[in-house]
Design a protein around this motif. Structure first.
Motif, PDB file in Angstrom:
ATOM      1  N   TYR A  68       0.851  -1.193   0.000  1.00 35.02           N
ATOM      2  CA  TYR A  68       0.000   0.000   0.000  1.00 35.02           C
ATOM      3  C   TYR A  68       0.888   1.244   0.000  1.00 35.02           C
TER       4      TYR A  68
ATOM      5  N   HIS B 161       0.869   4.385  -2.717  1.00 31.06           N
ATOM      6  CA  HIS B 161       0.010   5.493  -2.320  1.00 31.06           C
ATOM      7  C   HIS B 161       0.791   6.658  -1.764  1.00 31.06           C
TER       8      HIS B 161
ATOM      9  N   ALA C 144      -3.461   7.421  -5.104  1.00 33.24           N
ATOM     10  CA  ALA C 144      -2.428   6.617  -5.766  1.00 33.24           C
ATOM     11  C   ALA C 144      -1.222   7.521  -6.022  1.00 33.24           C
ATOM     12  N   ASN C 145      -0.037   6.922  -6.119  1.00 33.99           N
ATOM     13  CA  ASN C 145       1.148   7.738  -6.395  1.00 33.99           C
ATOM     14  C   ASN C 145       1.670   7.498  -7.818  1.00 33.99           C
TER      15      ASN C 145
ATOM     16  N   ALA D  25      -4.445  10.317  -9.031  1.00 34.68           N
ATOM     17  CA  ALA D  25      -3.152  10.099  -8.376  1.00 34.68           C
ATOM     18  C   ALA D  25      -2.469  11.432  -8.142  1.00 34.68           C
TER      19      ALA D  25
END
Ligand code: C2E
Ligand code: MG
Ligand code: MG
Length: 710
Positions: free
Chosen positions: A272, A276, A283-284, A349
């Motif tokens: 996670y 993230h 989201a990254n 994101a």
């Protein structure tokens, strides 16, 4: 009877029995042994006091020496009975040798038989005892290994369960009971399947288990979830092994389970975190990369994908002025509003800082993305309350929408990023839709800009010279140095392609200096060739160059290097260079003017112009922009003519000379001349060209401007 006779007899004896029993003696040793026995028998037979038990002892000796074969006995007895009397001869007087020998033989046979019986009893006993001992040892070993197994079974940290081939659980260790939350009594009532089947198990798991039960495989290893008795899920690493009986047939199954739930939870947490953004929980960048890769990995070429690239306008100001905590809160609110705009098949994101991305799968066209961008803009339009601050968020969005087949993840993101900058350039707080032409030209510009300085070093630039002609005398007064770039792939580029970029990047400082140096070198060449008839060289100065602290020193040095009087050089600058509050440029100009370098105001009349400035500035020349020449096409007394007349008069009043730019026709030339302009420049007199062309003009080979022709 001699010793030799004894030996000869023993030799025959050995000959008779050799090979009849298993004896590890060679013939010589055997013979020696038999010589001993022969002595005993002979001594007994010839003794004064006859002792028949000597025969018994010899029989026992033979058994002790392993002459145990029946054949050995028969041969021995026969030989002794038949030959020993002959060997002994008549013996002592009154002794009946043959009778003694017969007794000895009988006694020997009895001794032999008795010894033999005892010996086999002993052997049986030894075997029996060895058997007993072996059994006891085996039992002890079994008990020890059973105890070891029990200790391991009970104390093991991994769960161990044993079941028969029908899946009935027959035993389970404490670790297993704890893992599953059952007592052993509860568990042994159950079937393996009752506790082991999980809805997420792929069918292959139970197929493999069937194979194991059928004896087609010995082990099964996998990670799988189970339900505990309380309904909680645990994840385990399981090894099921098949145990076979002595005949190799499947007998029972043993399962060993390691509880890996904690490890999986940790893995999930790390997973996670890897995907993230900790601040906004969006989201990254990594997730964006992988999502795009997944979308692009699909084989459906018809698929389309859309991407919005957002950058908050002026976020840095919020951070710098209100602090990072406020900035963080703002980002969190933006994140939740963006999430609110998106539905299934869309991923929001945070790429880092104040940059966000929305990926939309399976779009139908640009209109989808435009609608989404509008929705985002209006969702963000609502002011954001952070503590006591009411903040207005604005964002610029670059939008790209295209078929998956036409692009790749990196290009898609890059296109959206470039488009986002276009939205910013267009005034911010808006979205821009990707435009291929615009993008191409921006990419091309970027490439030119990035390669320019290296190109200066590689000598890709060159200077052309355009005549500046005296309108009264028709003589060549000067030339304007104009730079060109012979680009290896794009051909010769004019300054409109790269001067602006050079200004932006700062490369103009080096490029401008290079042009100045080049032009002054050329001025020296002309001076050497034509003396005072050599033309004045006029070099353009970009606004940025006037802010260079070293400009005066650079100009001084270039003039000195080429042994030129300052009056041989003219520097052209536009009014734009002098706009702003910085007094630096004016100081620089004043110094250059003071040195005797001519300063010309270029393109006067294009856009902004300020007449009072003309008085304030240290100028020697005013260059009228080409737009006046265009206005002077018509013969009648136009407004342009009057303006030009007024400007010329004003310039003369200020002691400035006037050059008309963009003179393309004879008519224009005549009018500028009539209006009192001093110098002309333009196609009518000659386009910018190589210095050799100017040489030709100076040699008078091609008179530029024939006054008589006017
Ligand atoms: P500028 O200084 O006003 O230069 C005159 C421009 O007018 C030149 O364009 C020239 O080719 C063009 N021209 C010449 N005759 C005619 C004509 O009859 N009709 C028309 N319409 N135009 C004519 P060029 O060489 O493309 O240069 C454009 C501009 O680029 C220059 O305008 C100048 O501002 C800039 N530039 C050129 N070389 C340099 C340089 O070395 N340094 C800097 N800073 N700027 C330069
Ligand atoms: Mg110029
Ligand atoms: Mg000009």
């Amino acid at each position: 009877m001699t010793h030799a006779d004894h030996e000869a007899f023993a030799g025959r004896w050995a000959e008779a029995i050799i090979g009849t029993s298993y004896v590890s003696m060679g013939r010589r040793v055997l013979t020696r042994h038999l010589v001993g026995l022969t002595h005993q028998l002979v001594d007994a037979a010839l003794a004064v006091e006859f002792d028949p038990t000597v025969g018994h002892q010899v029989g026992v000796d033979m058994v002790a020496a392993h002459f145990t074969g029946i054949e050995t006995l028969r041969e021995t007895l026969a030989l002794i009975a038949e030959e020993l009397p002959g060997v002994l001869g008549s013996g002592l007087p009154g002794v009946e040798v043959a009778g003694r020998v017969a007794q000895l033989v009988g006694s020997m046979a009895a001794g032999y038989a008795g010894a033999l019986r005892e010996r086999s009893l002993d052997e049986q006993d030894a075997i029996y005892r060895a058997g007993l001992r072996a059994r006891r040892q085996a039992e002890q070993a079994l008990a020890a290994s059973e105890a070891k197994f029990r200790a391991m079974f009970t104390g093991a940290a991994i769960g161990i369960g044993i079941g028969d081939l029908d899946g009935n659980i027959t035993d389970a260790n404490p670790a297993m009971l704890e893992m599953f939350g059952y007592t052993v009594e509860e568990l042994i009532k159950l079937n393996v399947r009752a506790i082991a089947v999980h809805p997420d198990d792929p069918p292959s798991v139970w197929e493999a288990h069937e194979e194991l039960i059928r004896g087609e495989r010995d082990h099964l290893r996998l990670e799988k979830p189970f339900f505990r008795s309380d309904g909680d899920e645990i994840w385990t690493h399981v090894t099921v092994s098949l145990v076979r009986d002595e005949a190799g047939e499947p007998a029972y199954q043993v399962a060993m389970l390691e509880d890996i739930s904690e490890r999986r939870r940790l893995q999930a947490k790390l997973q996670y975190q890897a995907y993230h953004d900790p601040l906004t929980a969006l989201a990254n960048r990594q997730m964006v990369t992988e999502r795009l890769e997944r979308i692009f990995a699909g084989s459906e070429s018809q698929r389309r994908v859309g991407l919005c690239f957002l950058d908050l306008d002026g976020f840095k100001v919020v951070n710098d002025s209100l602090g990072h905590d406020v900035g963080d809160q703002l980002l969190i609110t933006v994140a939740s509003r963006l999430t609110g705009c998106c539905g299934p098949g869309q991923l929001v994101a945070r790429m880092g800082g104040d940059e966000f991305v929305i990926i939309v799968e399976d779009t139908a066209g640009e209109a989808d993305m435009a609608a989404l961008a509008d929705e985002v803009l209006s969702a963000l339009a609502e002011p954001v309350q952070v503590g006591r601050h009411e903040l207005t968020v604005r964002t610029s969005i670059g939008v790209v929408e295209r078929p998956v087949a036409d692009t790749n993840p990196a290009d898609l993101i890059q296109a959206a990023d470039i488009t986002m900058y276009q939205a910013k350039a267009d005034g911010r707080a808006r979205y821009a839709m990707f435009d291929q032409n615009r993008s191409d030209s921006e990419v091309a510009s970027f490439t030119l800009s990035a390669t320019m300085l290296a190109a200066v070093d590689r000598g890709e630039f060159f200077v052309v010279y355009q005549p500046l002609v005296d309108l009264v005398e028709g003589a060549l007064r000067g030339v304007e140095a104009l730079v060109r770039w012979r680009h290896p792939t794009l051909g010769v580029l004019g300054p409109e392609r790269f001067i602006g970029l050079a200004e932006e990047s700062g490369a103009i400082v080096q490029l401008g200096h290079w042009v100045l140096a080049r032009a002054c070198e050329q001025a020296r060449v002309w001076r050497n060739a034509f003396g005072d008839a050599a033309p004045l060289v006029s070099v353009n100065l970009a606004p940025r160059q006037l802010h260079e602290p070293s400009l005066v020193a650079d100009v001084t040095k270039v003039l000195a290097d080429n042994e030129l009087e300052p009056s041989c050089l003219q520097l052209e600058l536009t009014e734009q260079s002098l706009m702003g509050d910085d007094p630096g440029p004016l100081t620089v100009l004043t110094k250059l003017h003071g040195m005797g370098v001519r300063i010309a105001l270029d393109d006067f009349g294009d856009g902004y112009w300020n007449l009072p400035d003309l008085r304030r500035l240290p100028l020697r020349e005013l260059k009228l922009a080409g737009s006046f020449a265009a206005g002077l096409q018509s013969p009648c007394d136009t407004v342009d003519q009057r303006i030009v007349r007024a400007l010329v008069d004003l310039a003369h009043a200020l002691d400035l000379t006037v050059t008309a730019e963009g003179v393309e026709t004879l008519a224009q030339c005549e009018r500028f001349q009539a209006l009192g302009c001093d110098t002309g420049q333009g196609a009518w007199f000659g386009l910018p060209s190589a210095p050799e062309h100017i040489d030709a003009l100076l040699r008078g080979a091609n008179p530029l401007f024939d006054r008589e022709a006017l």
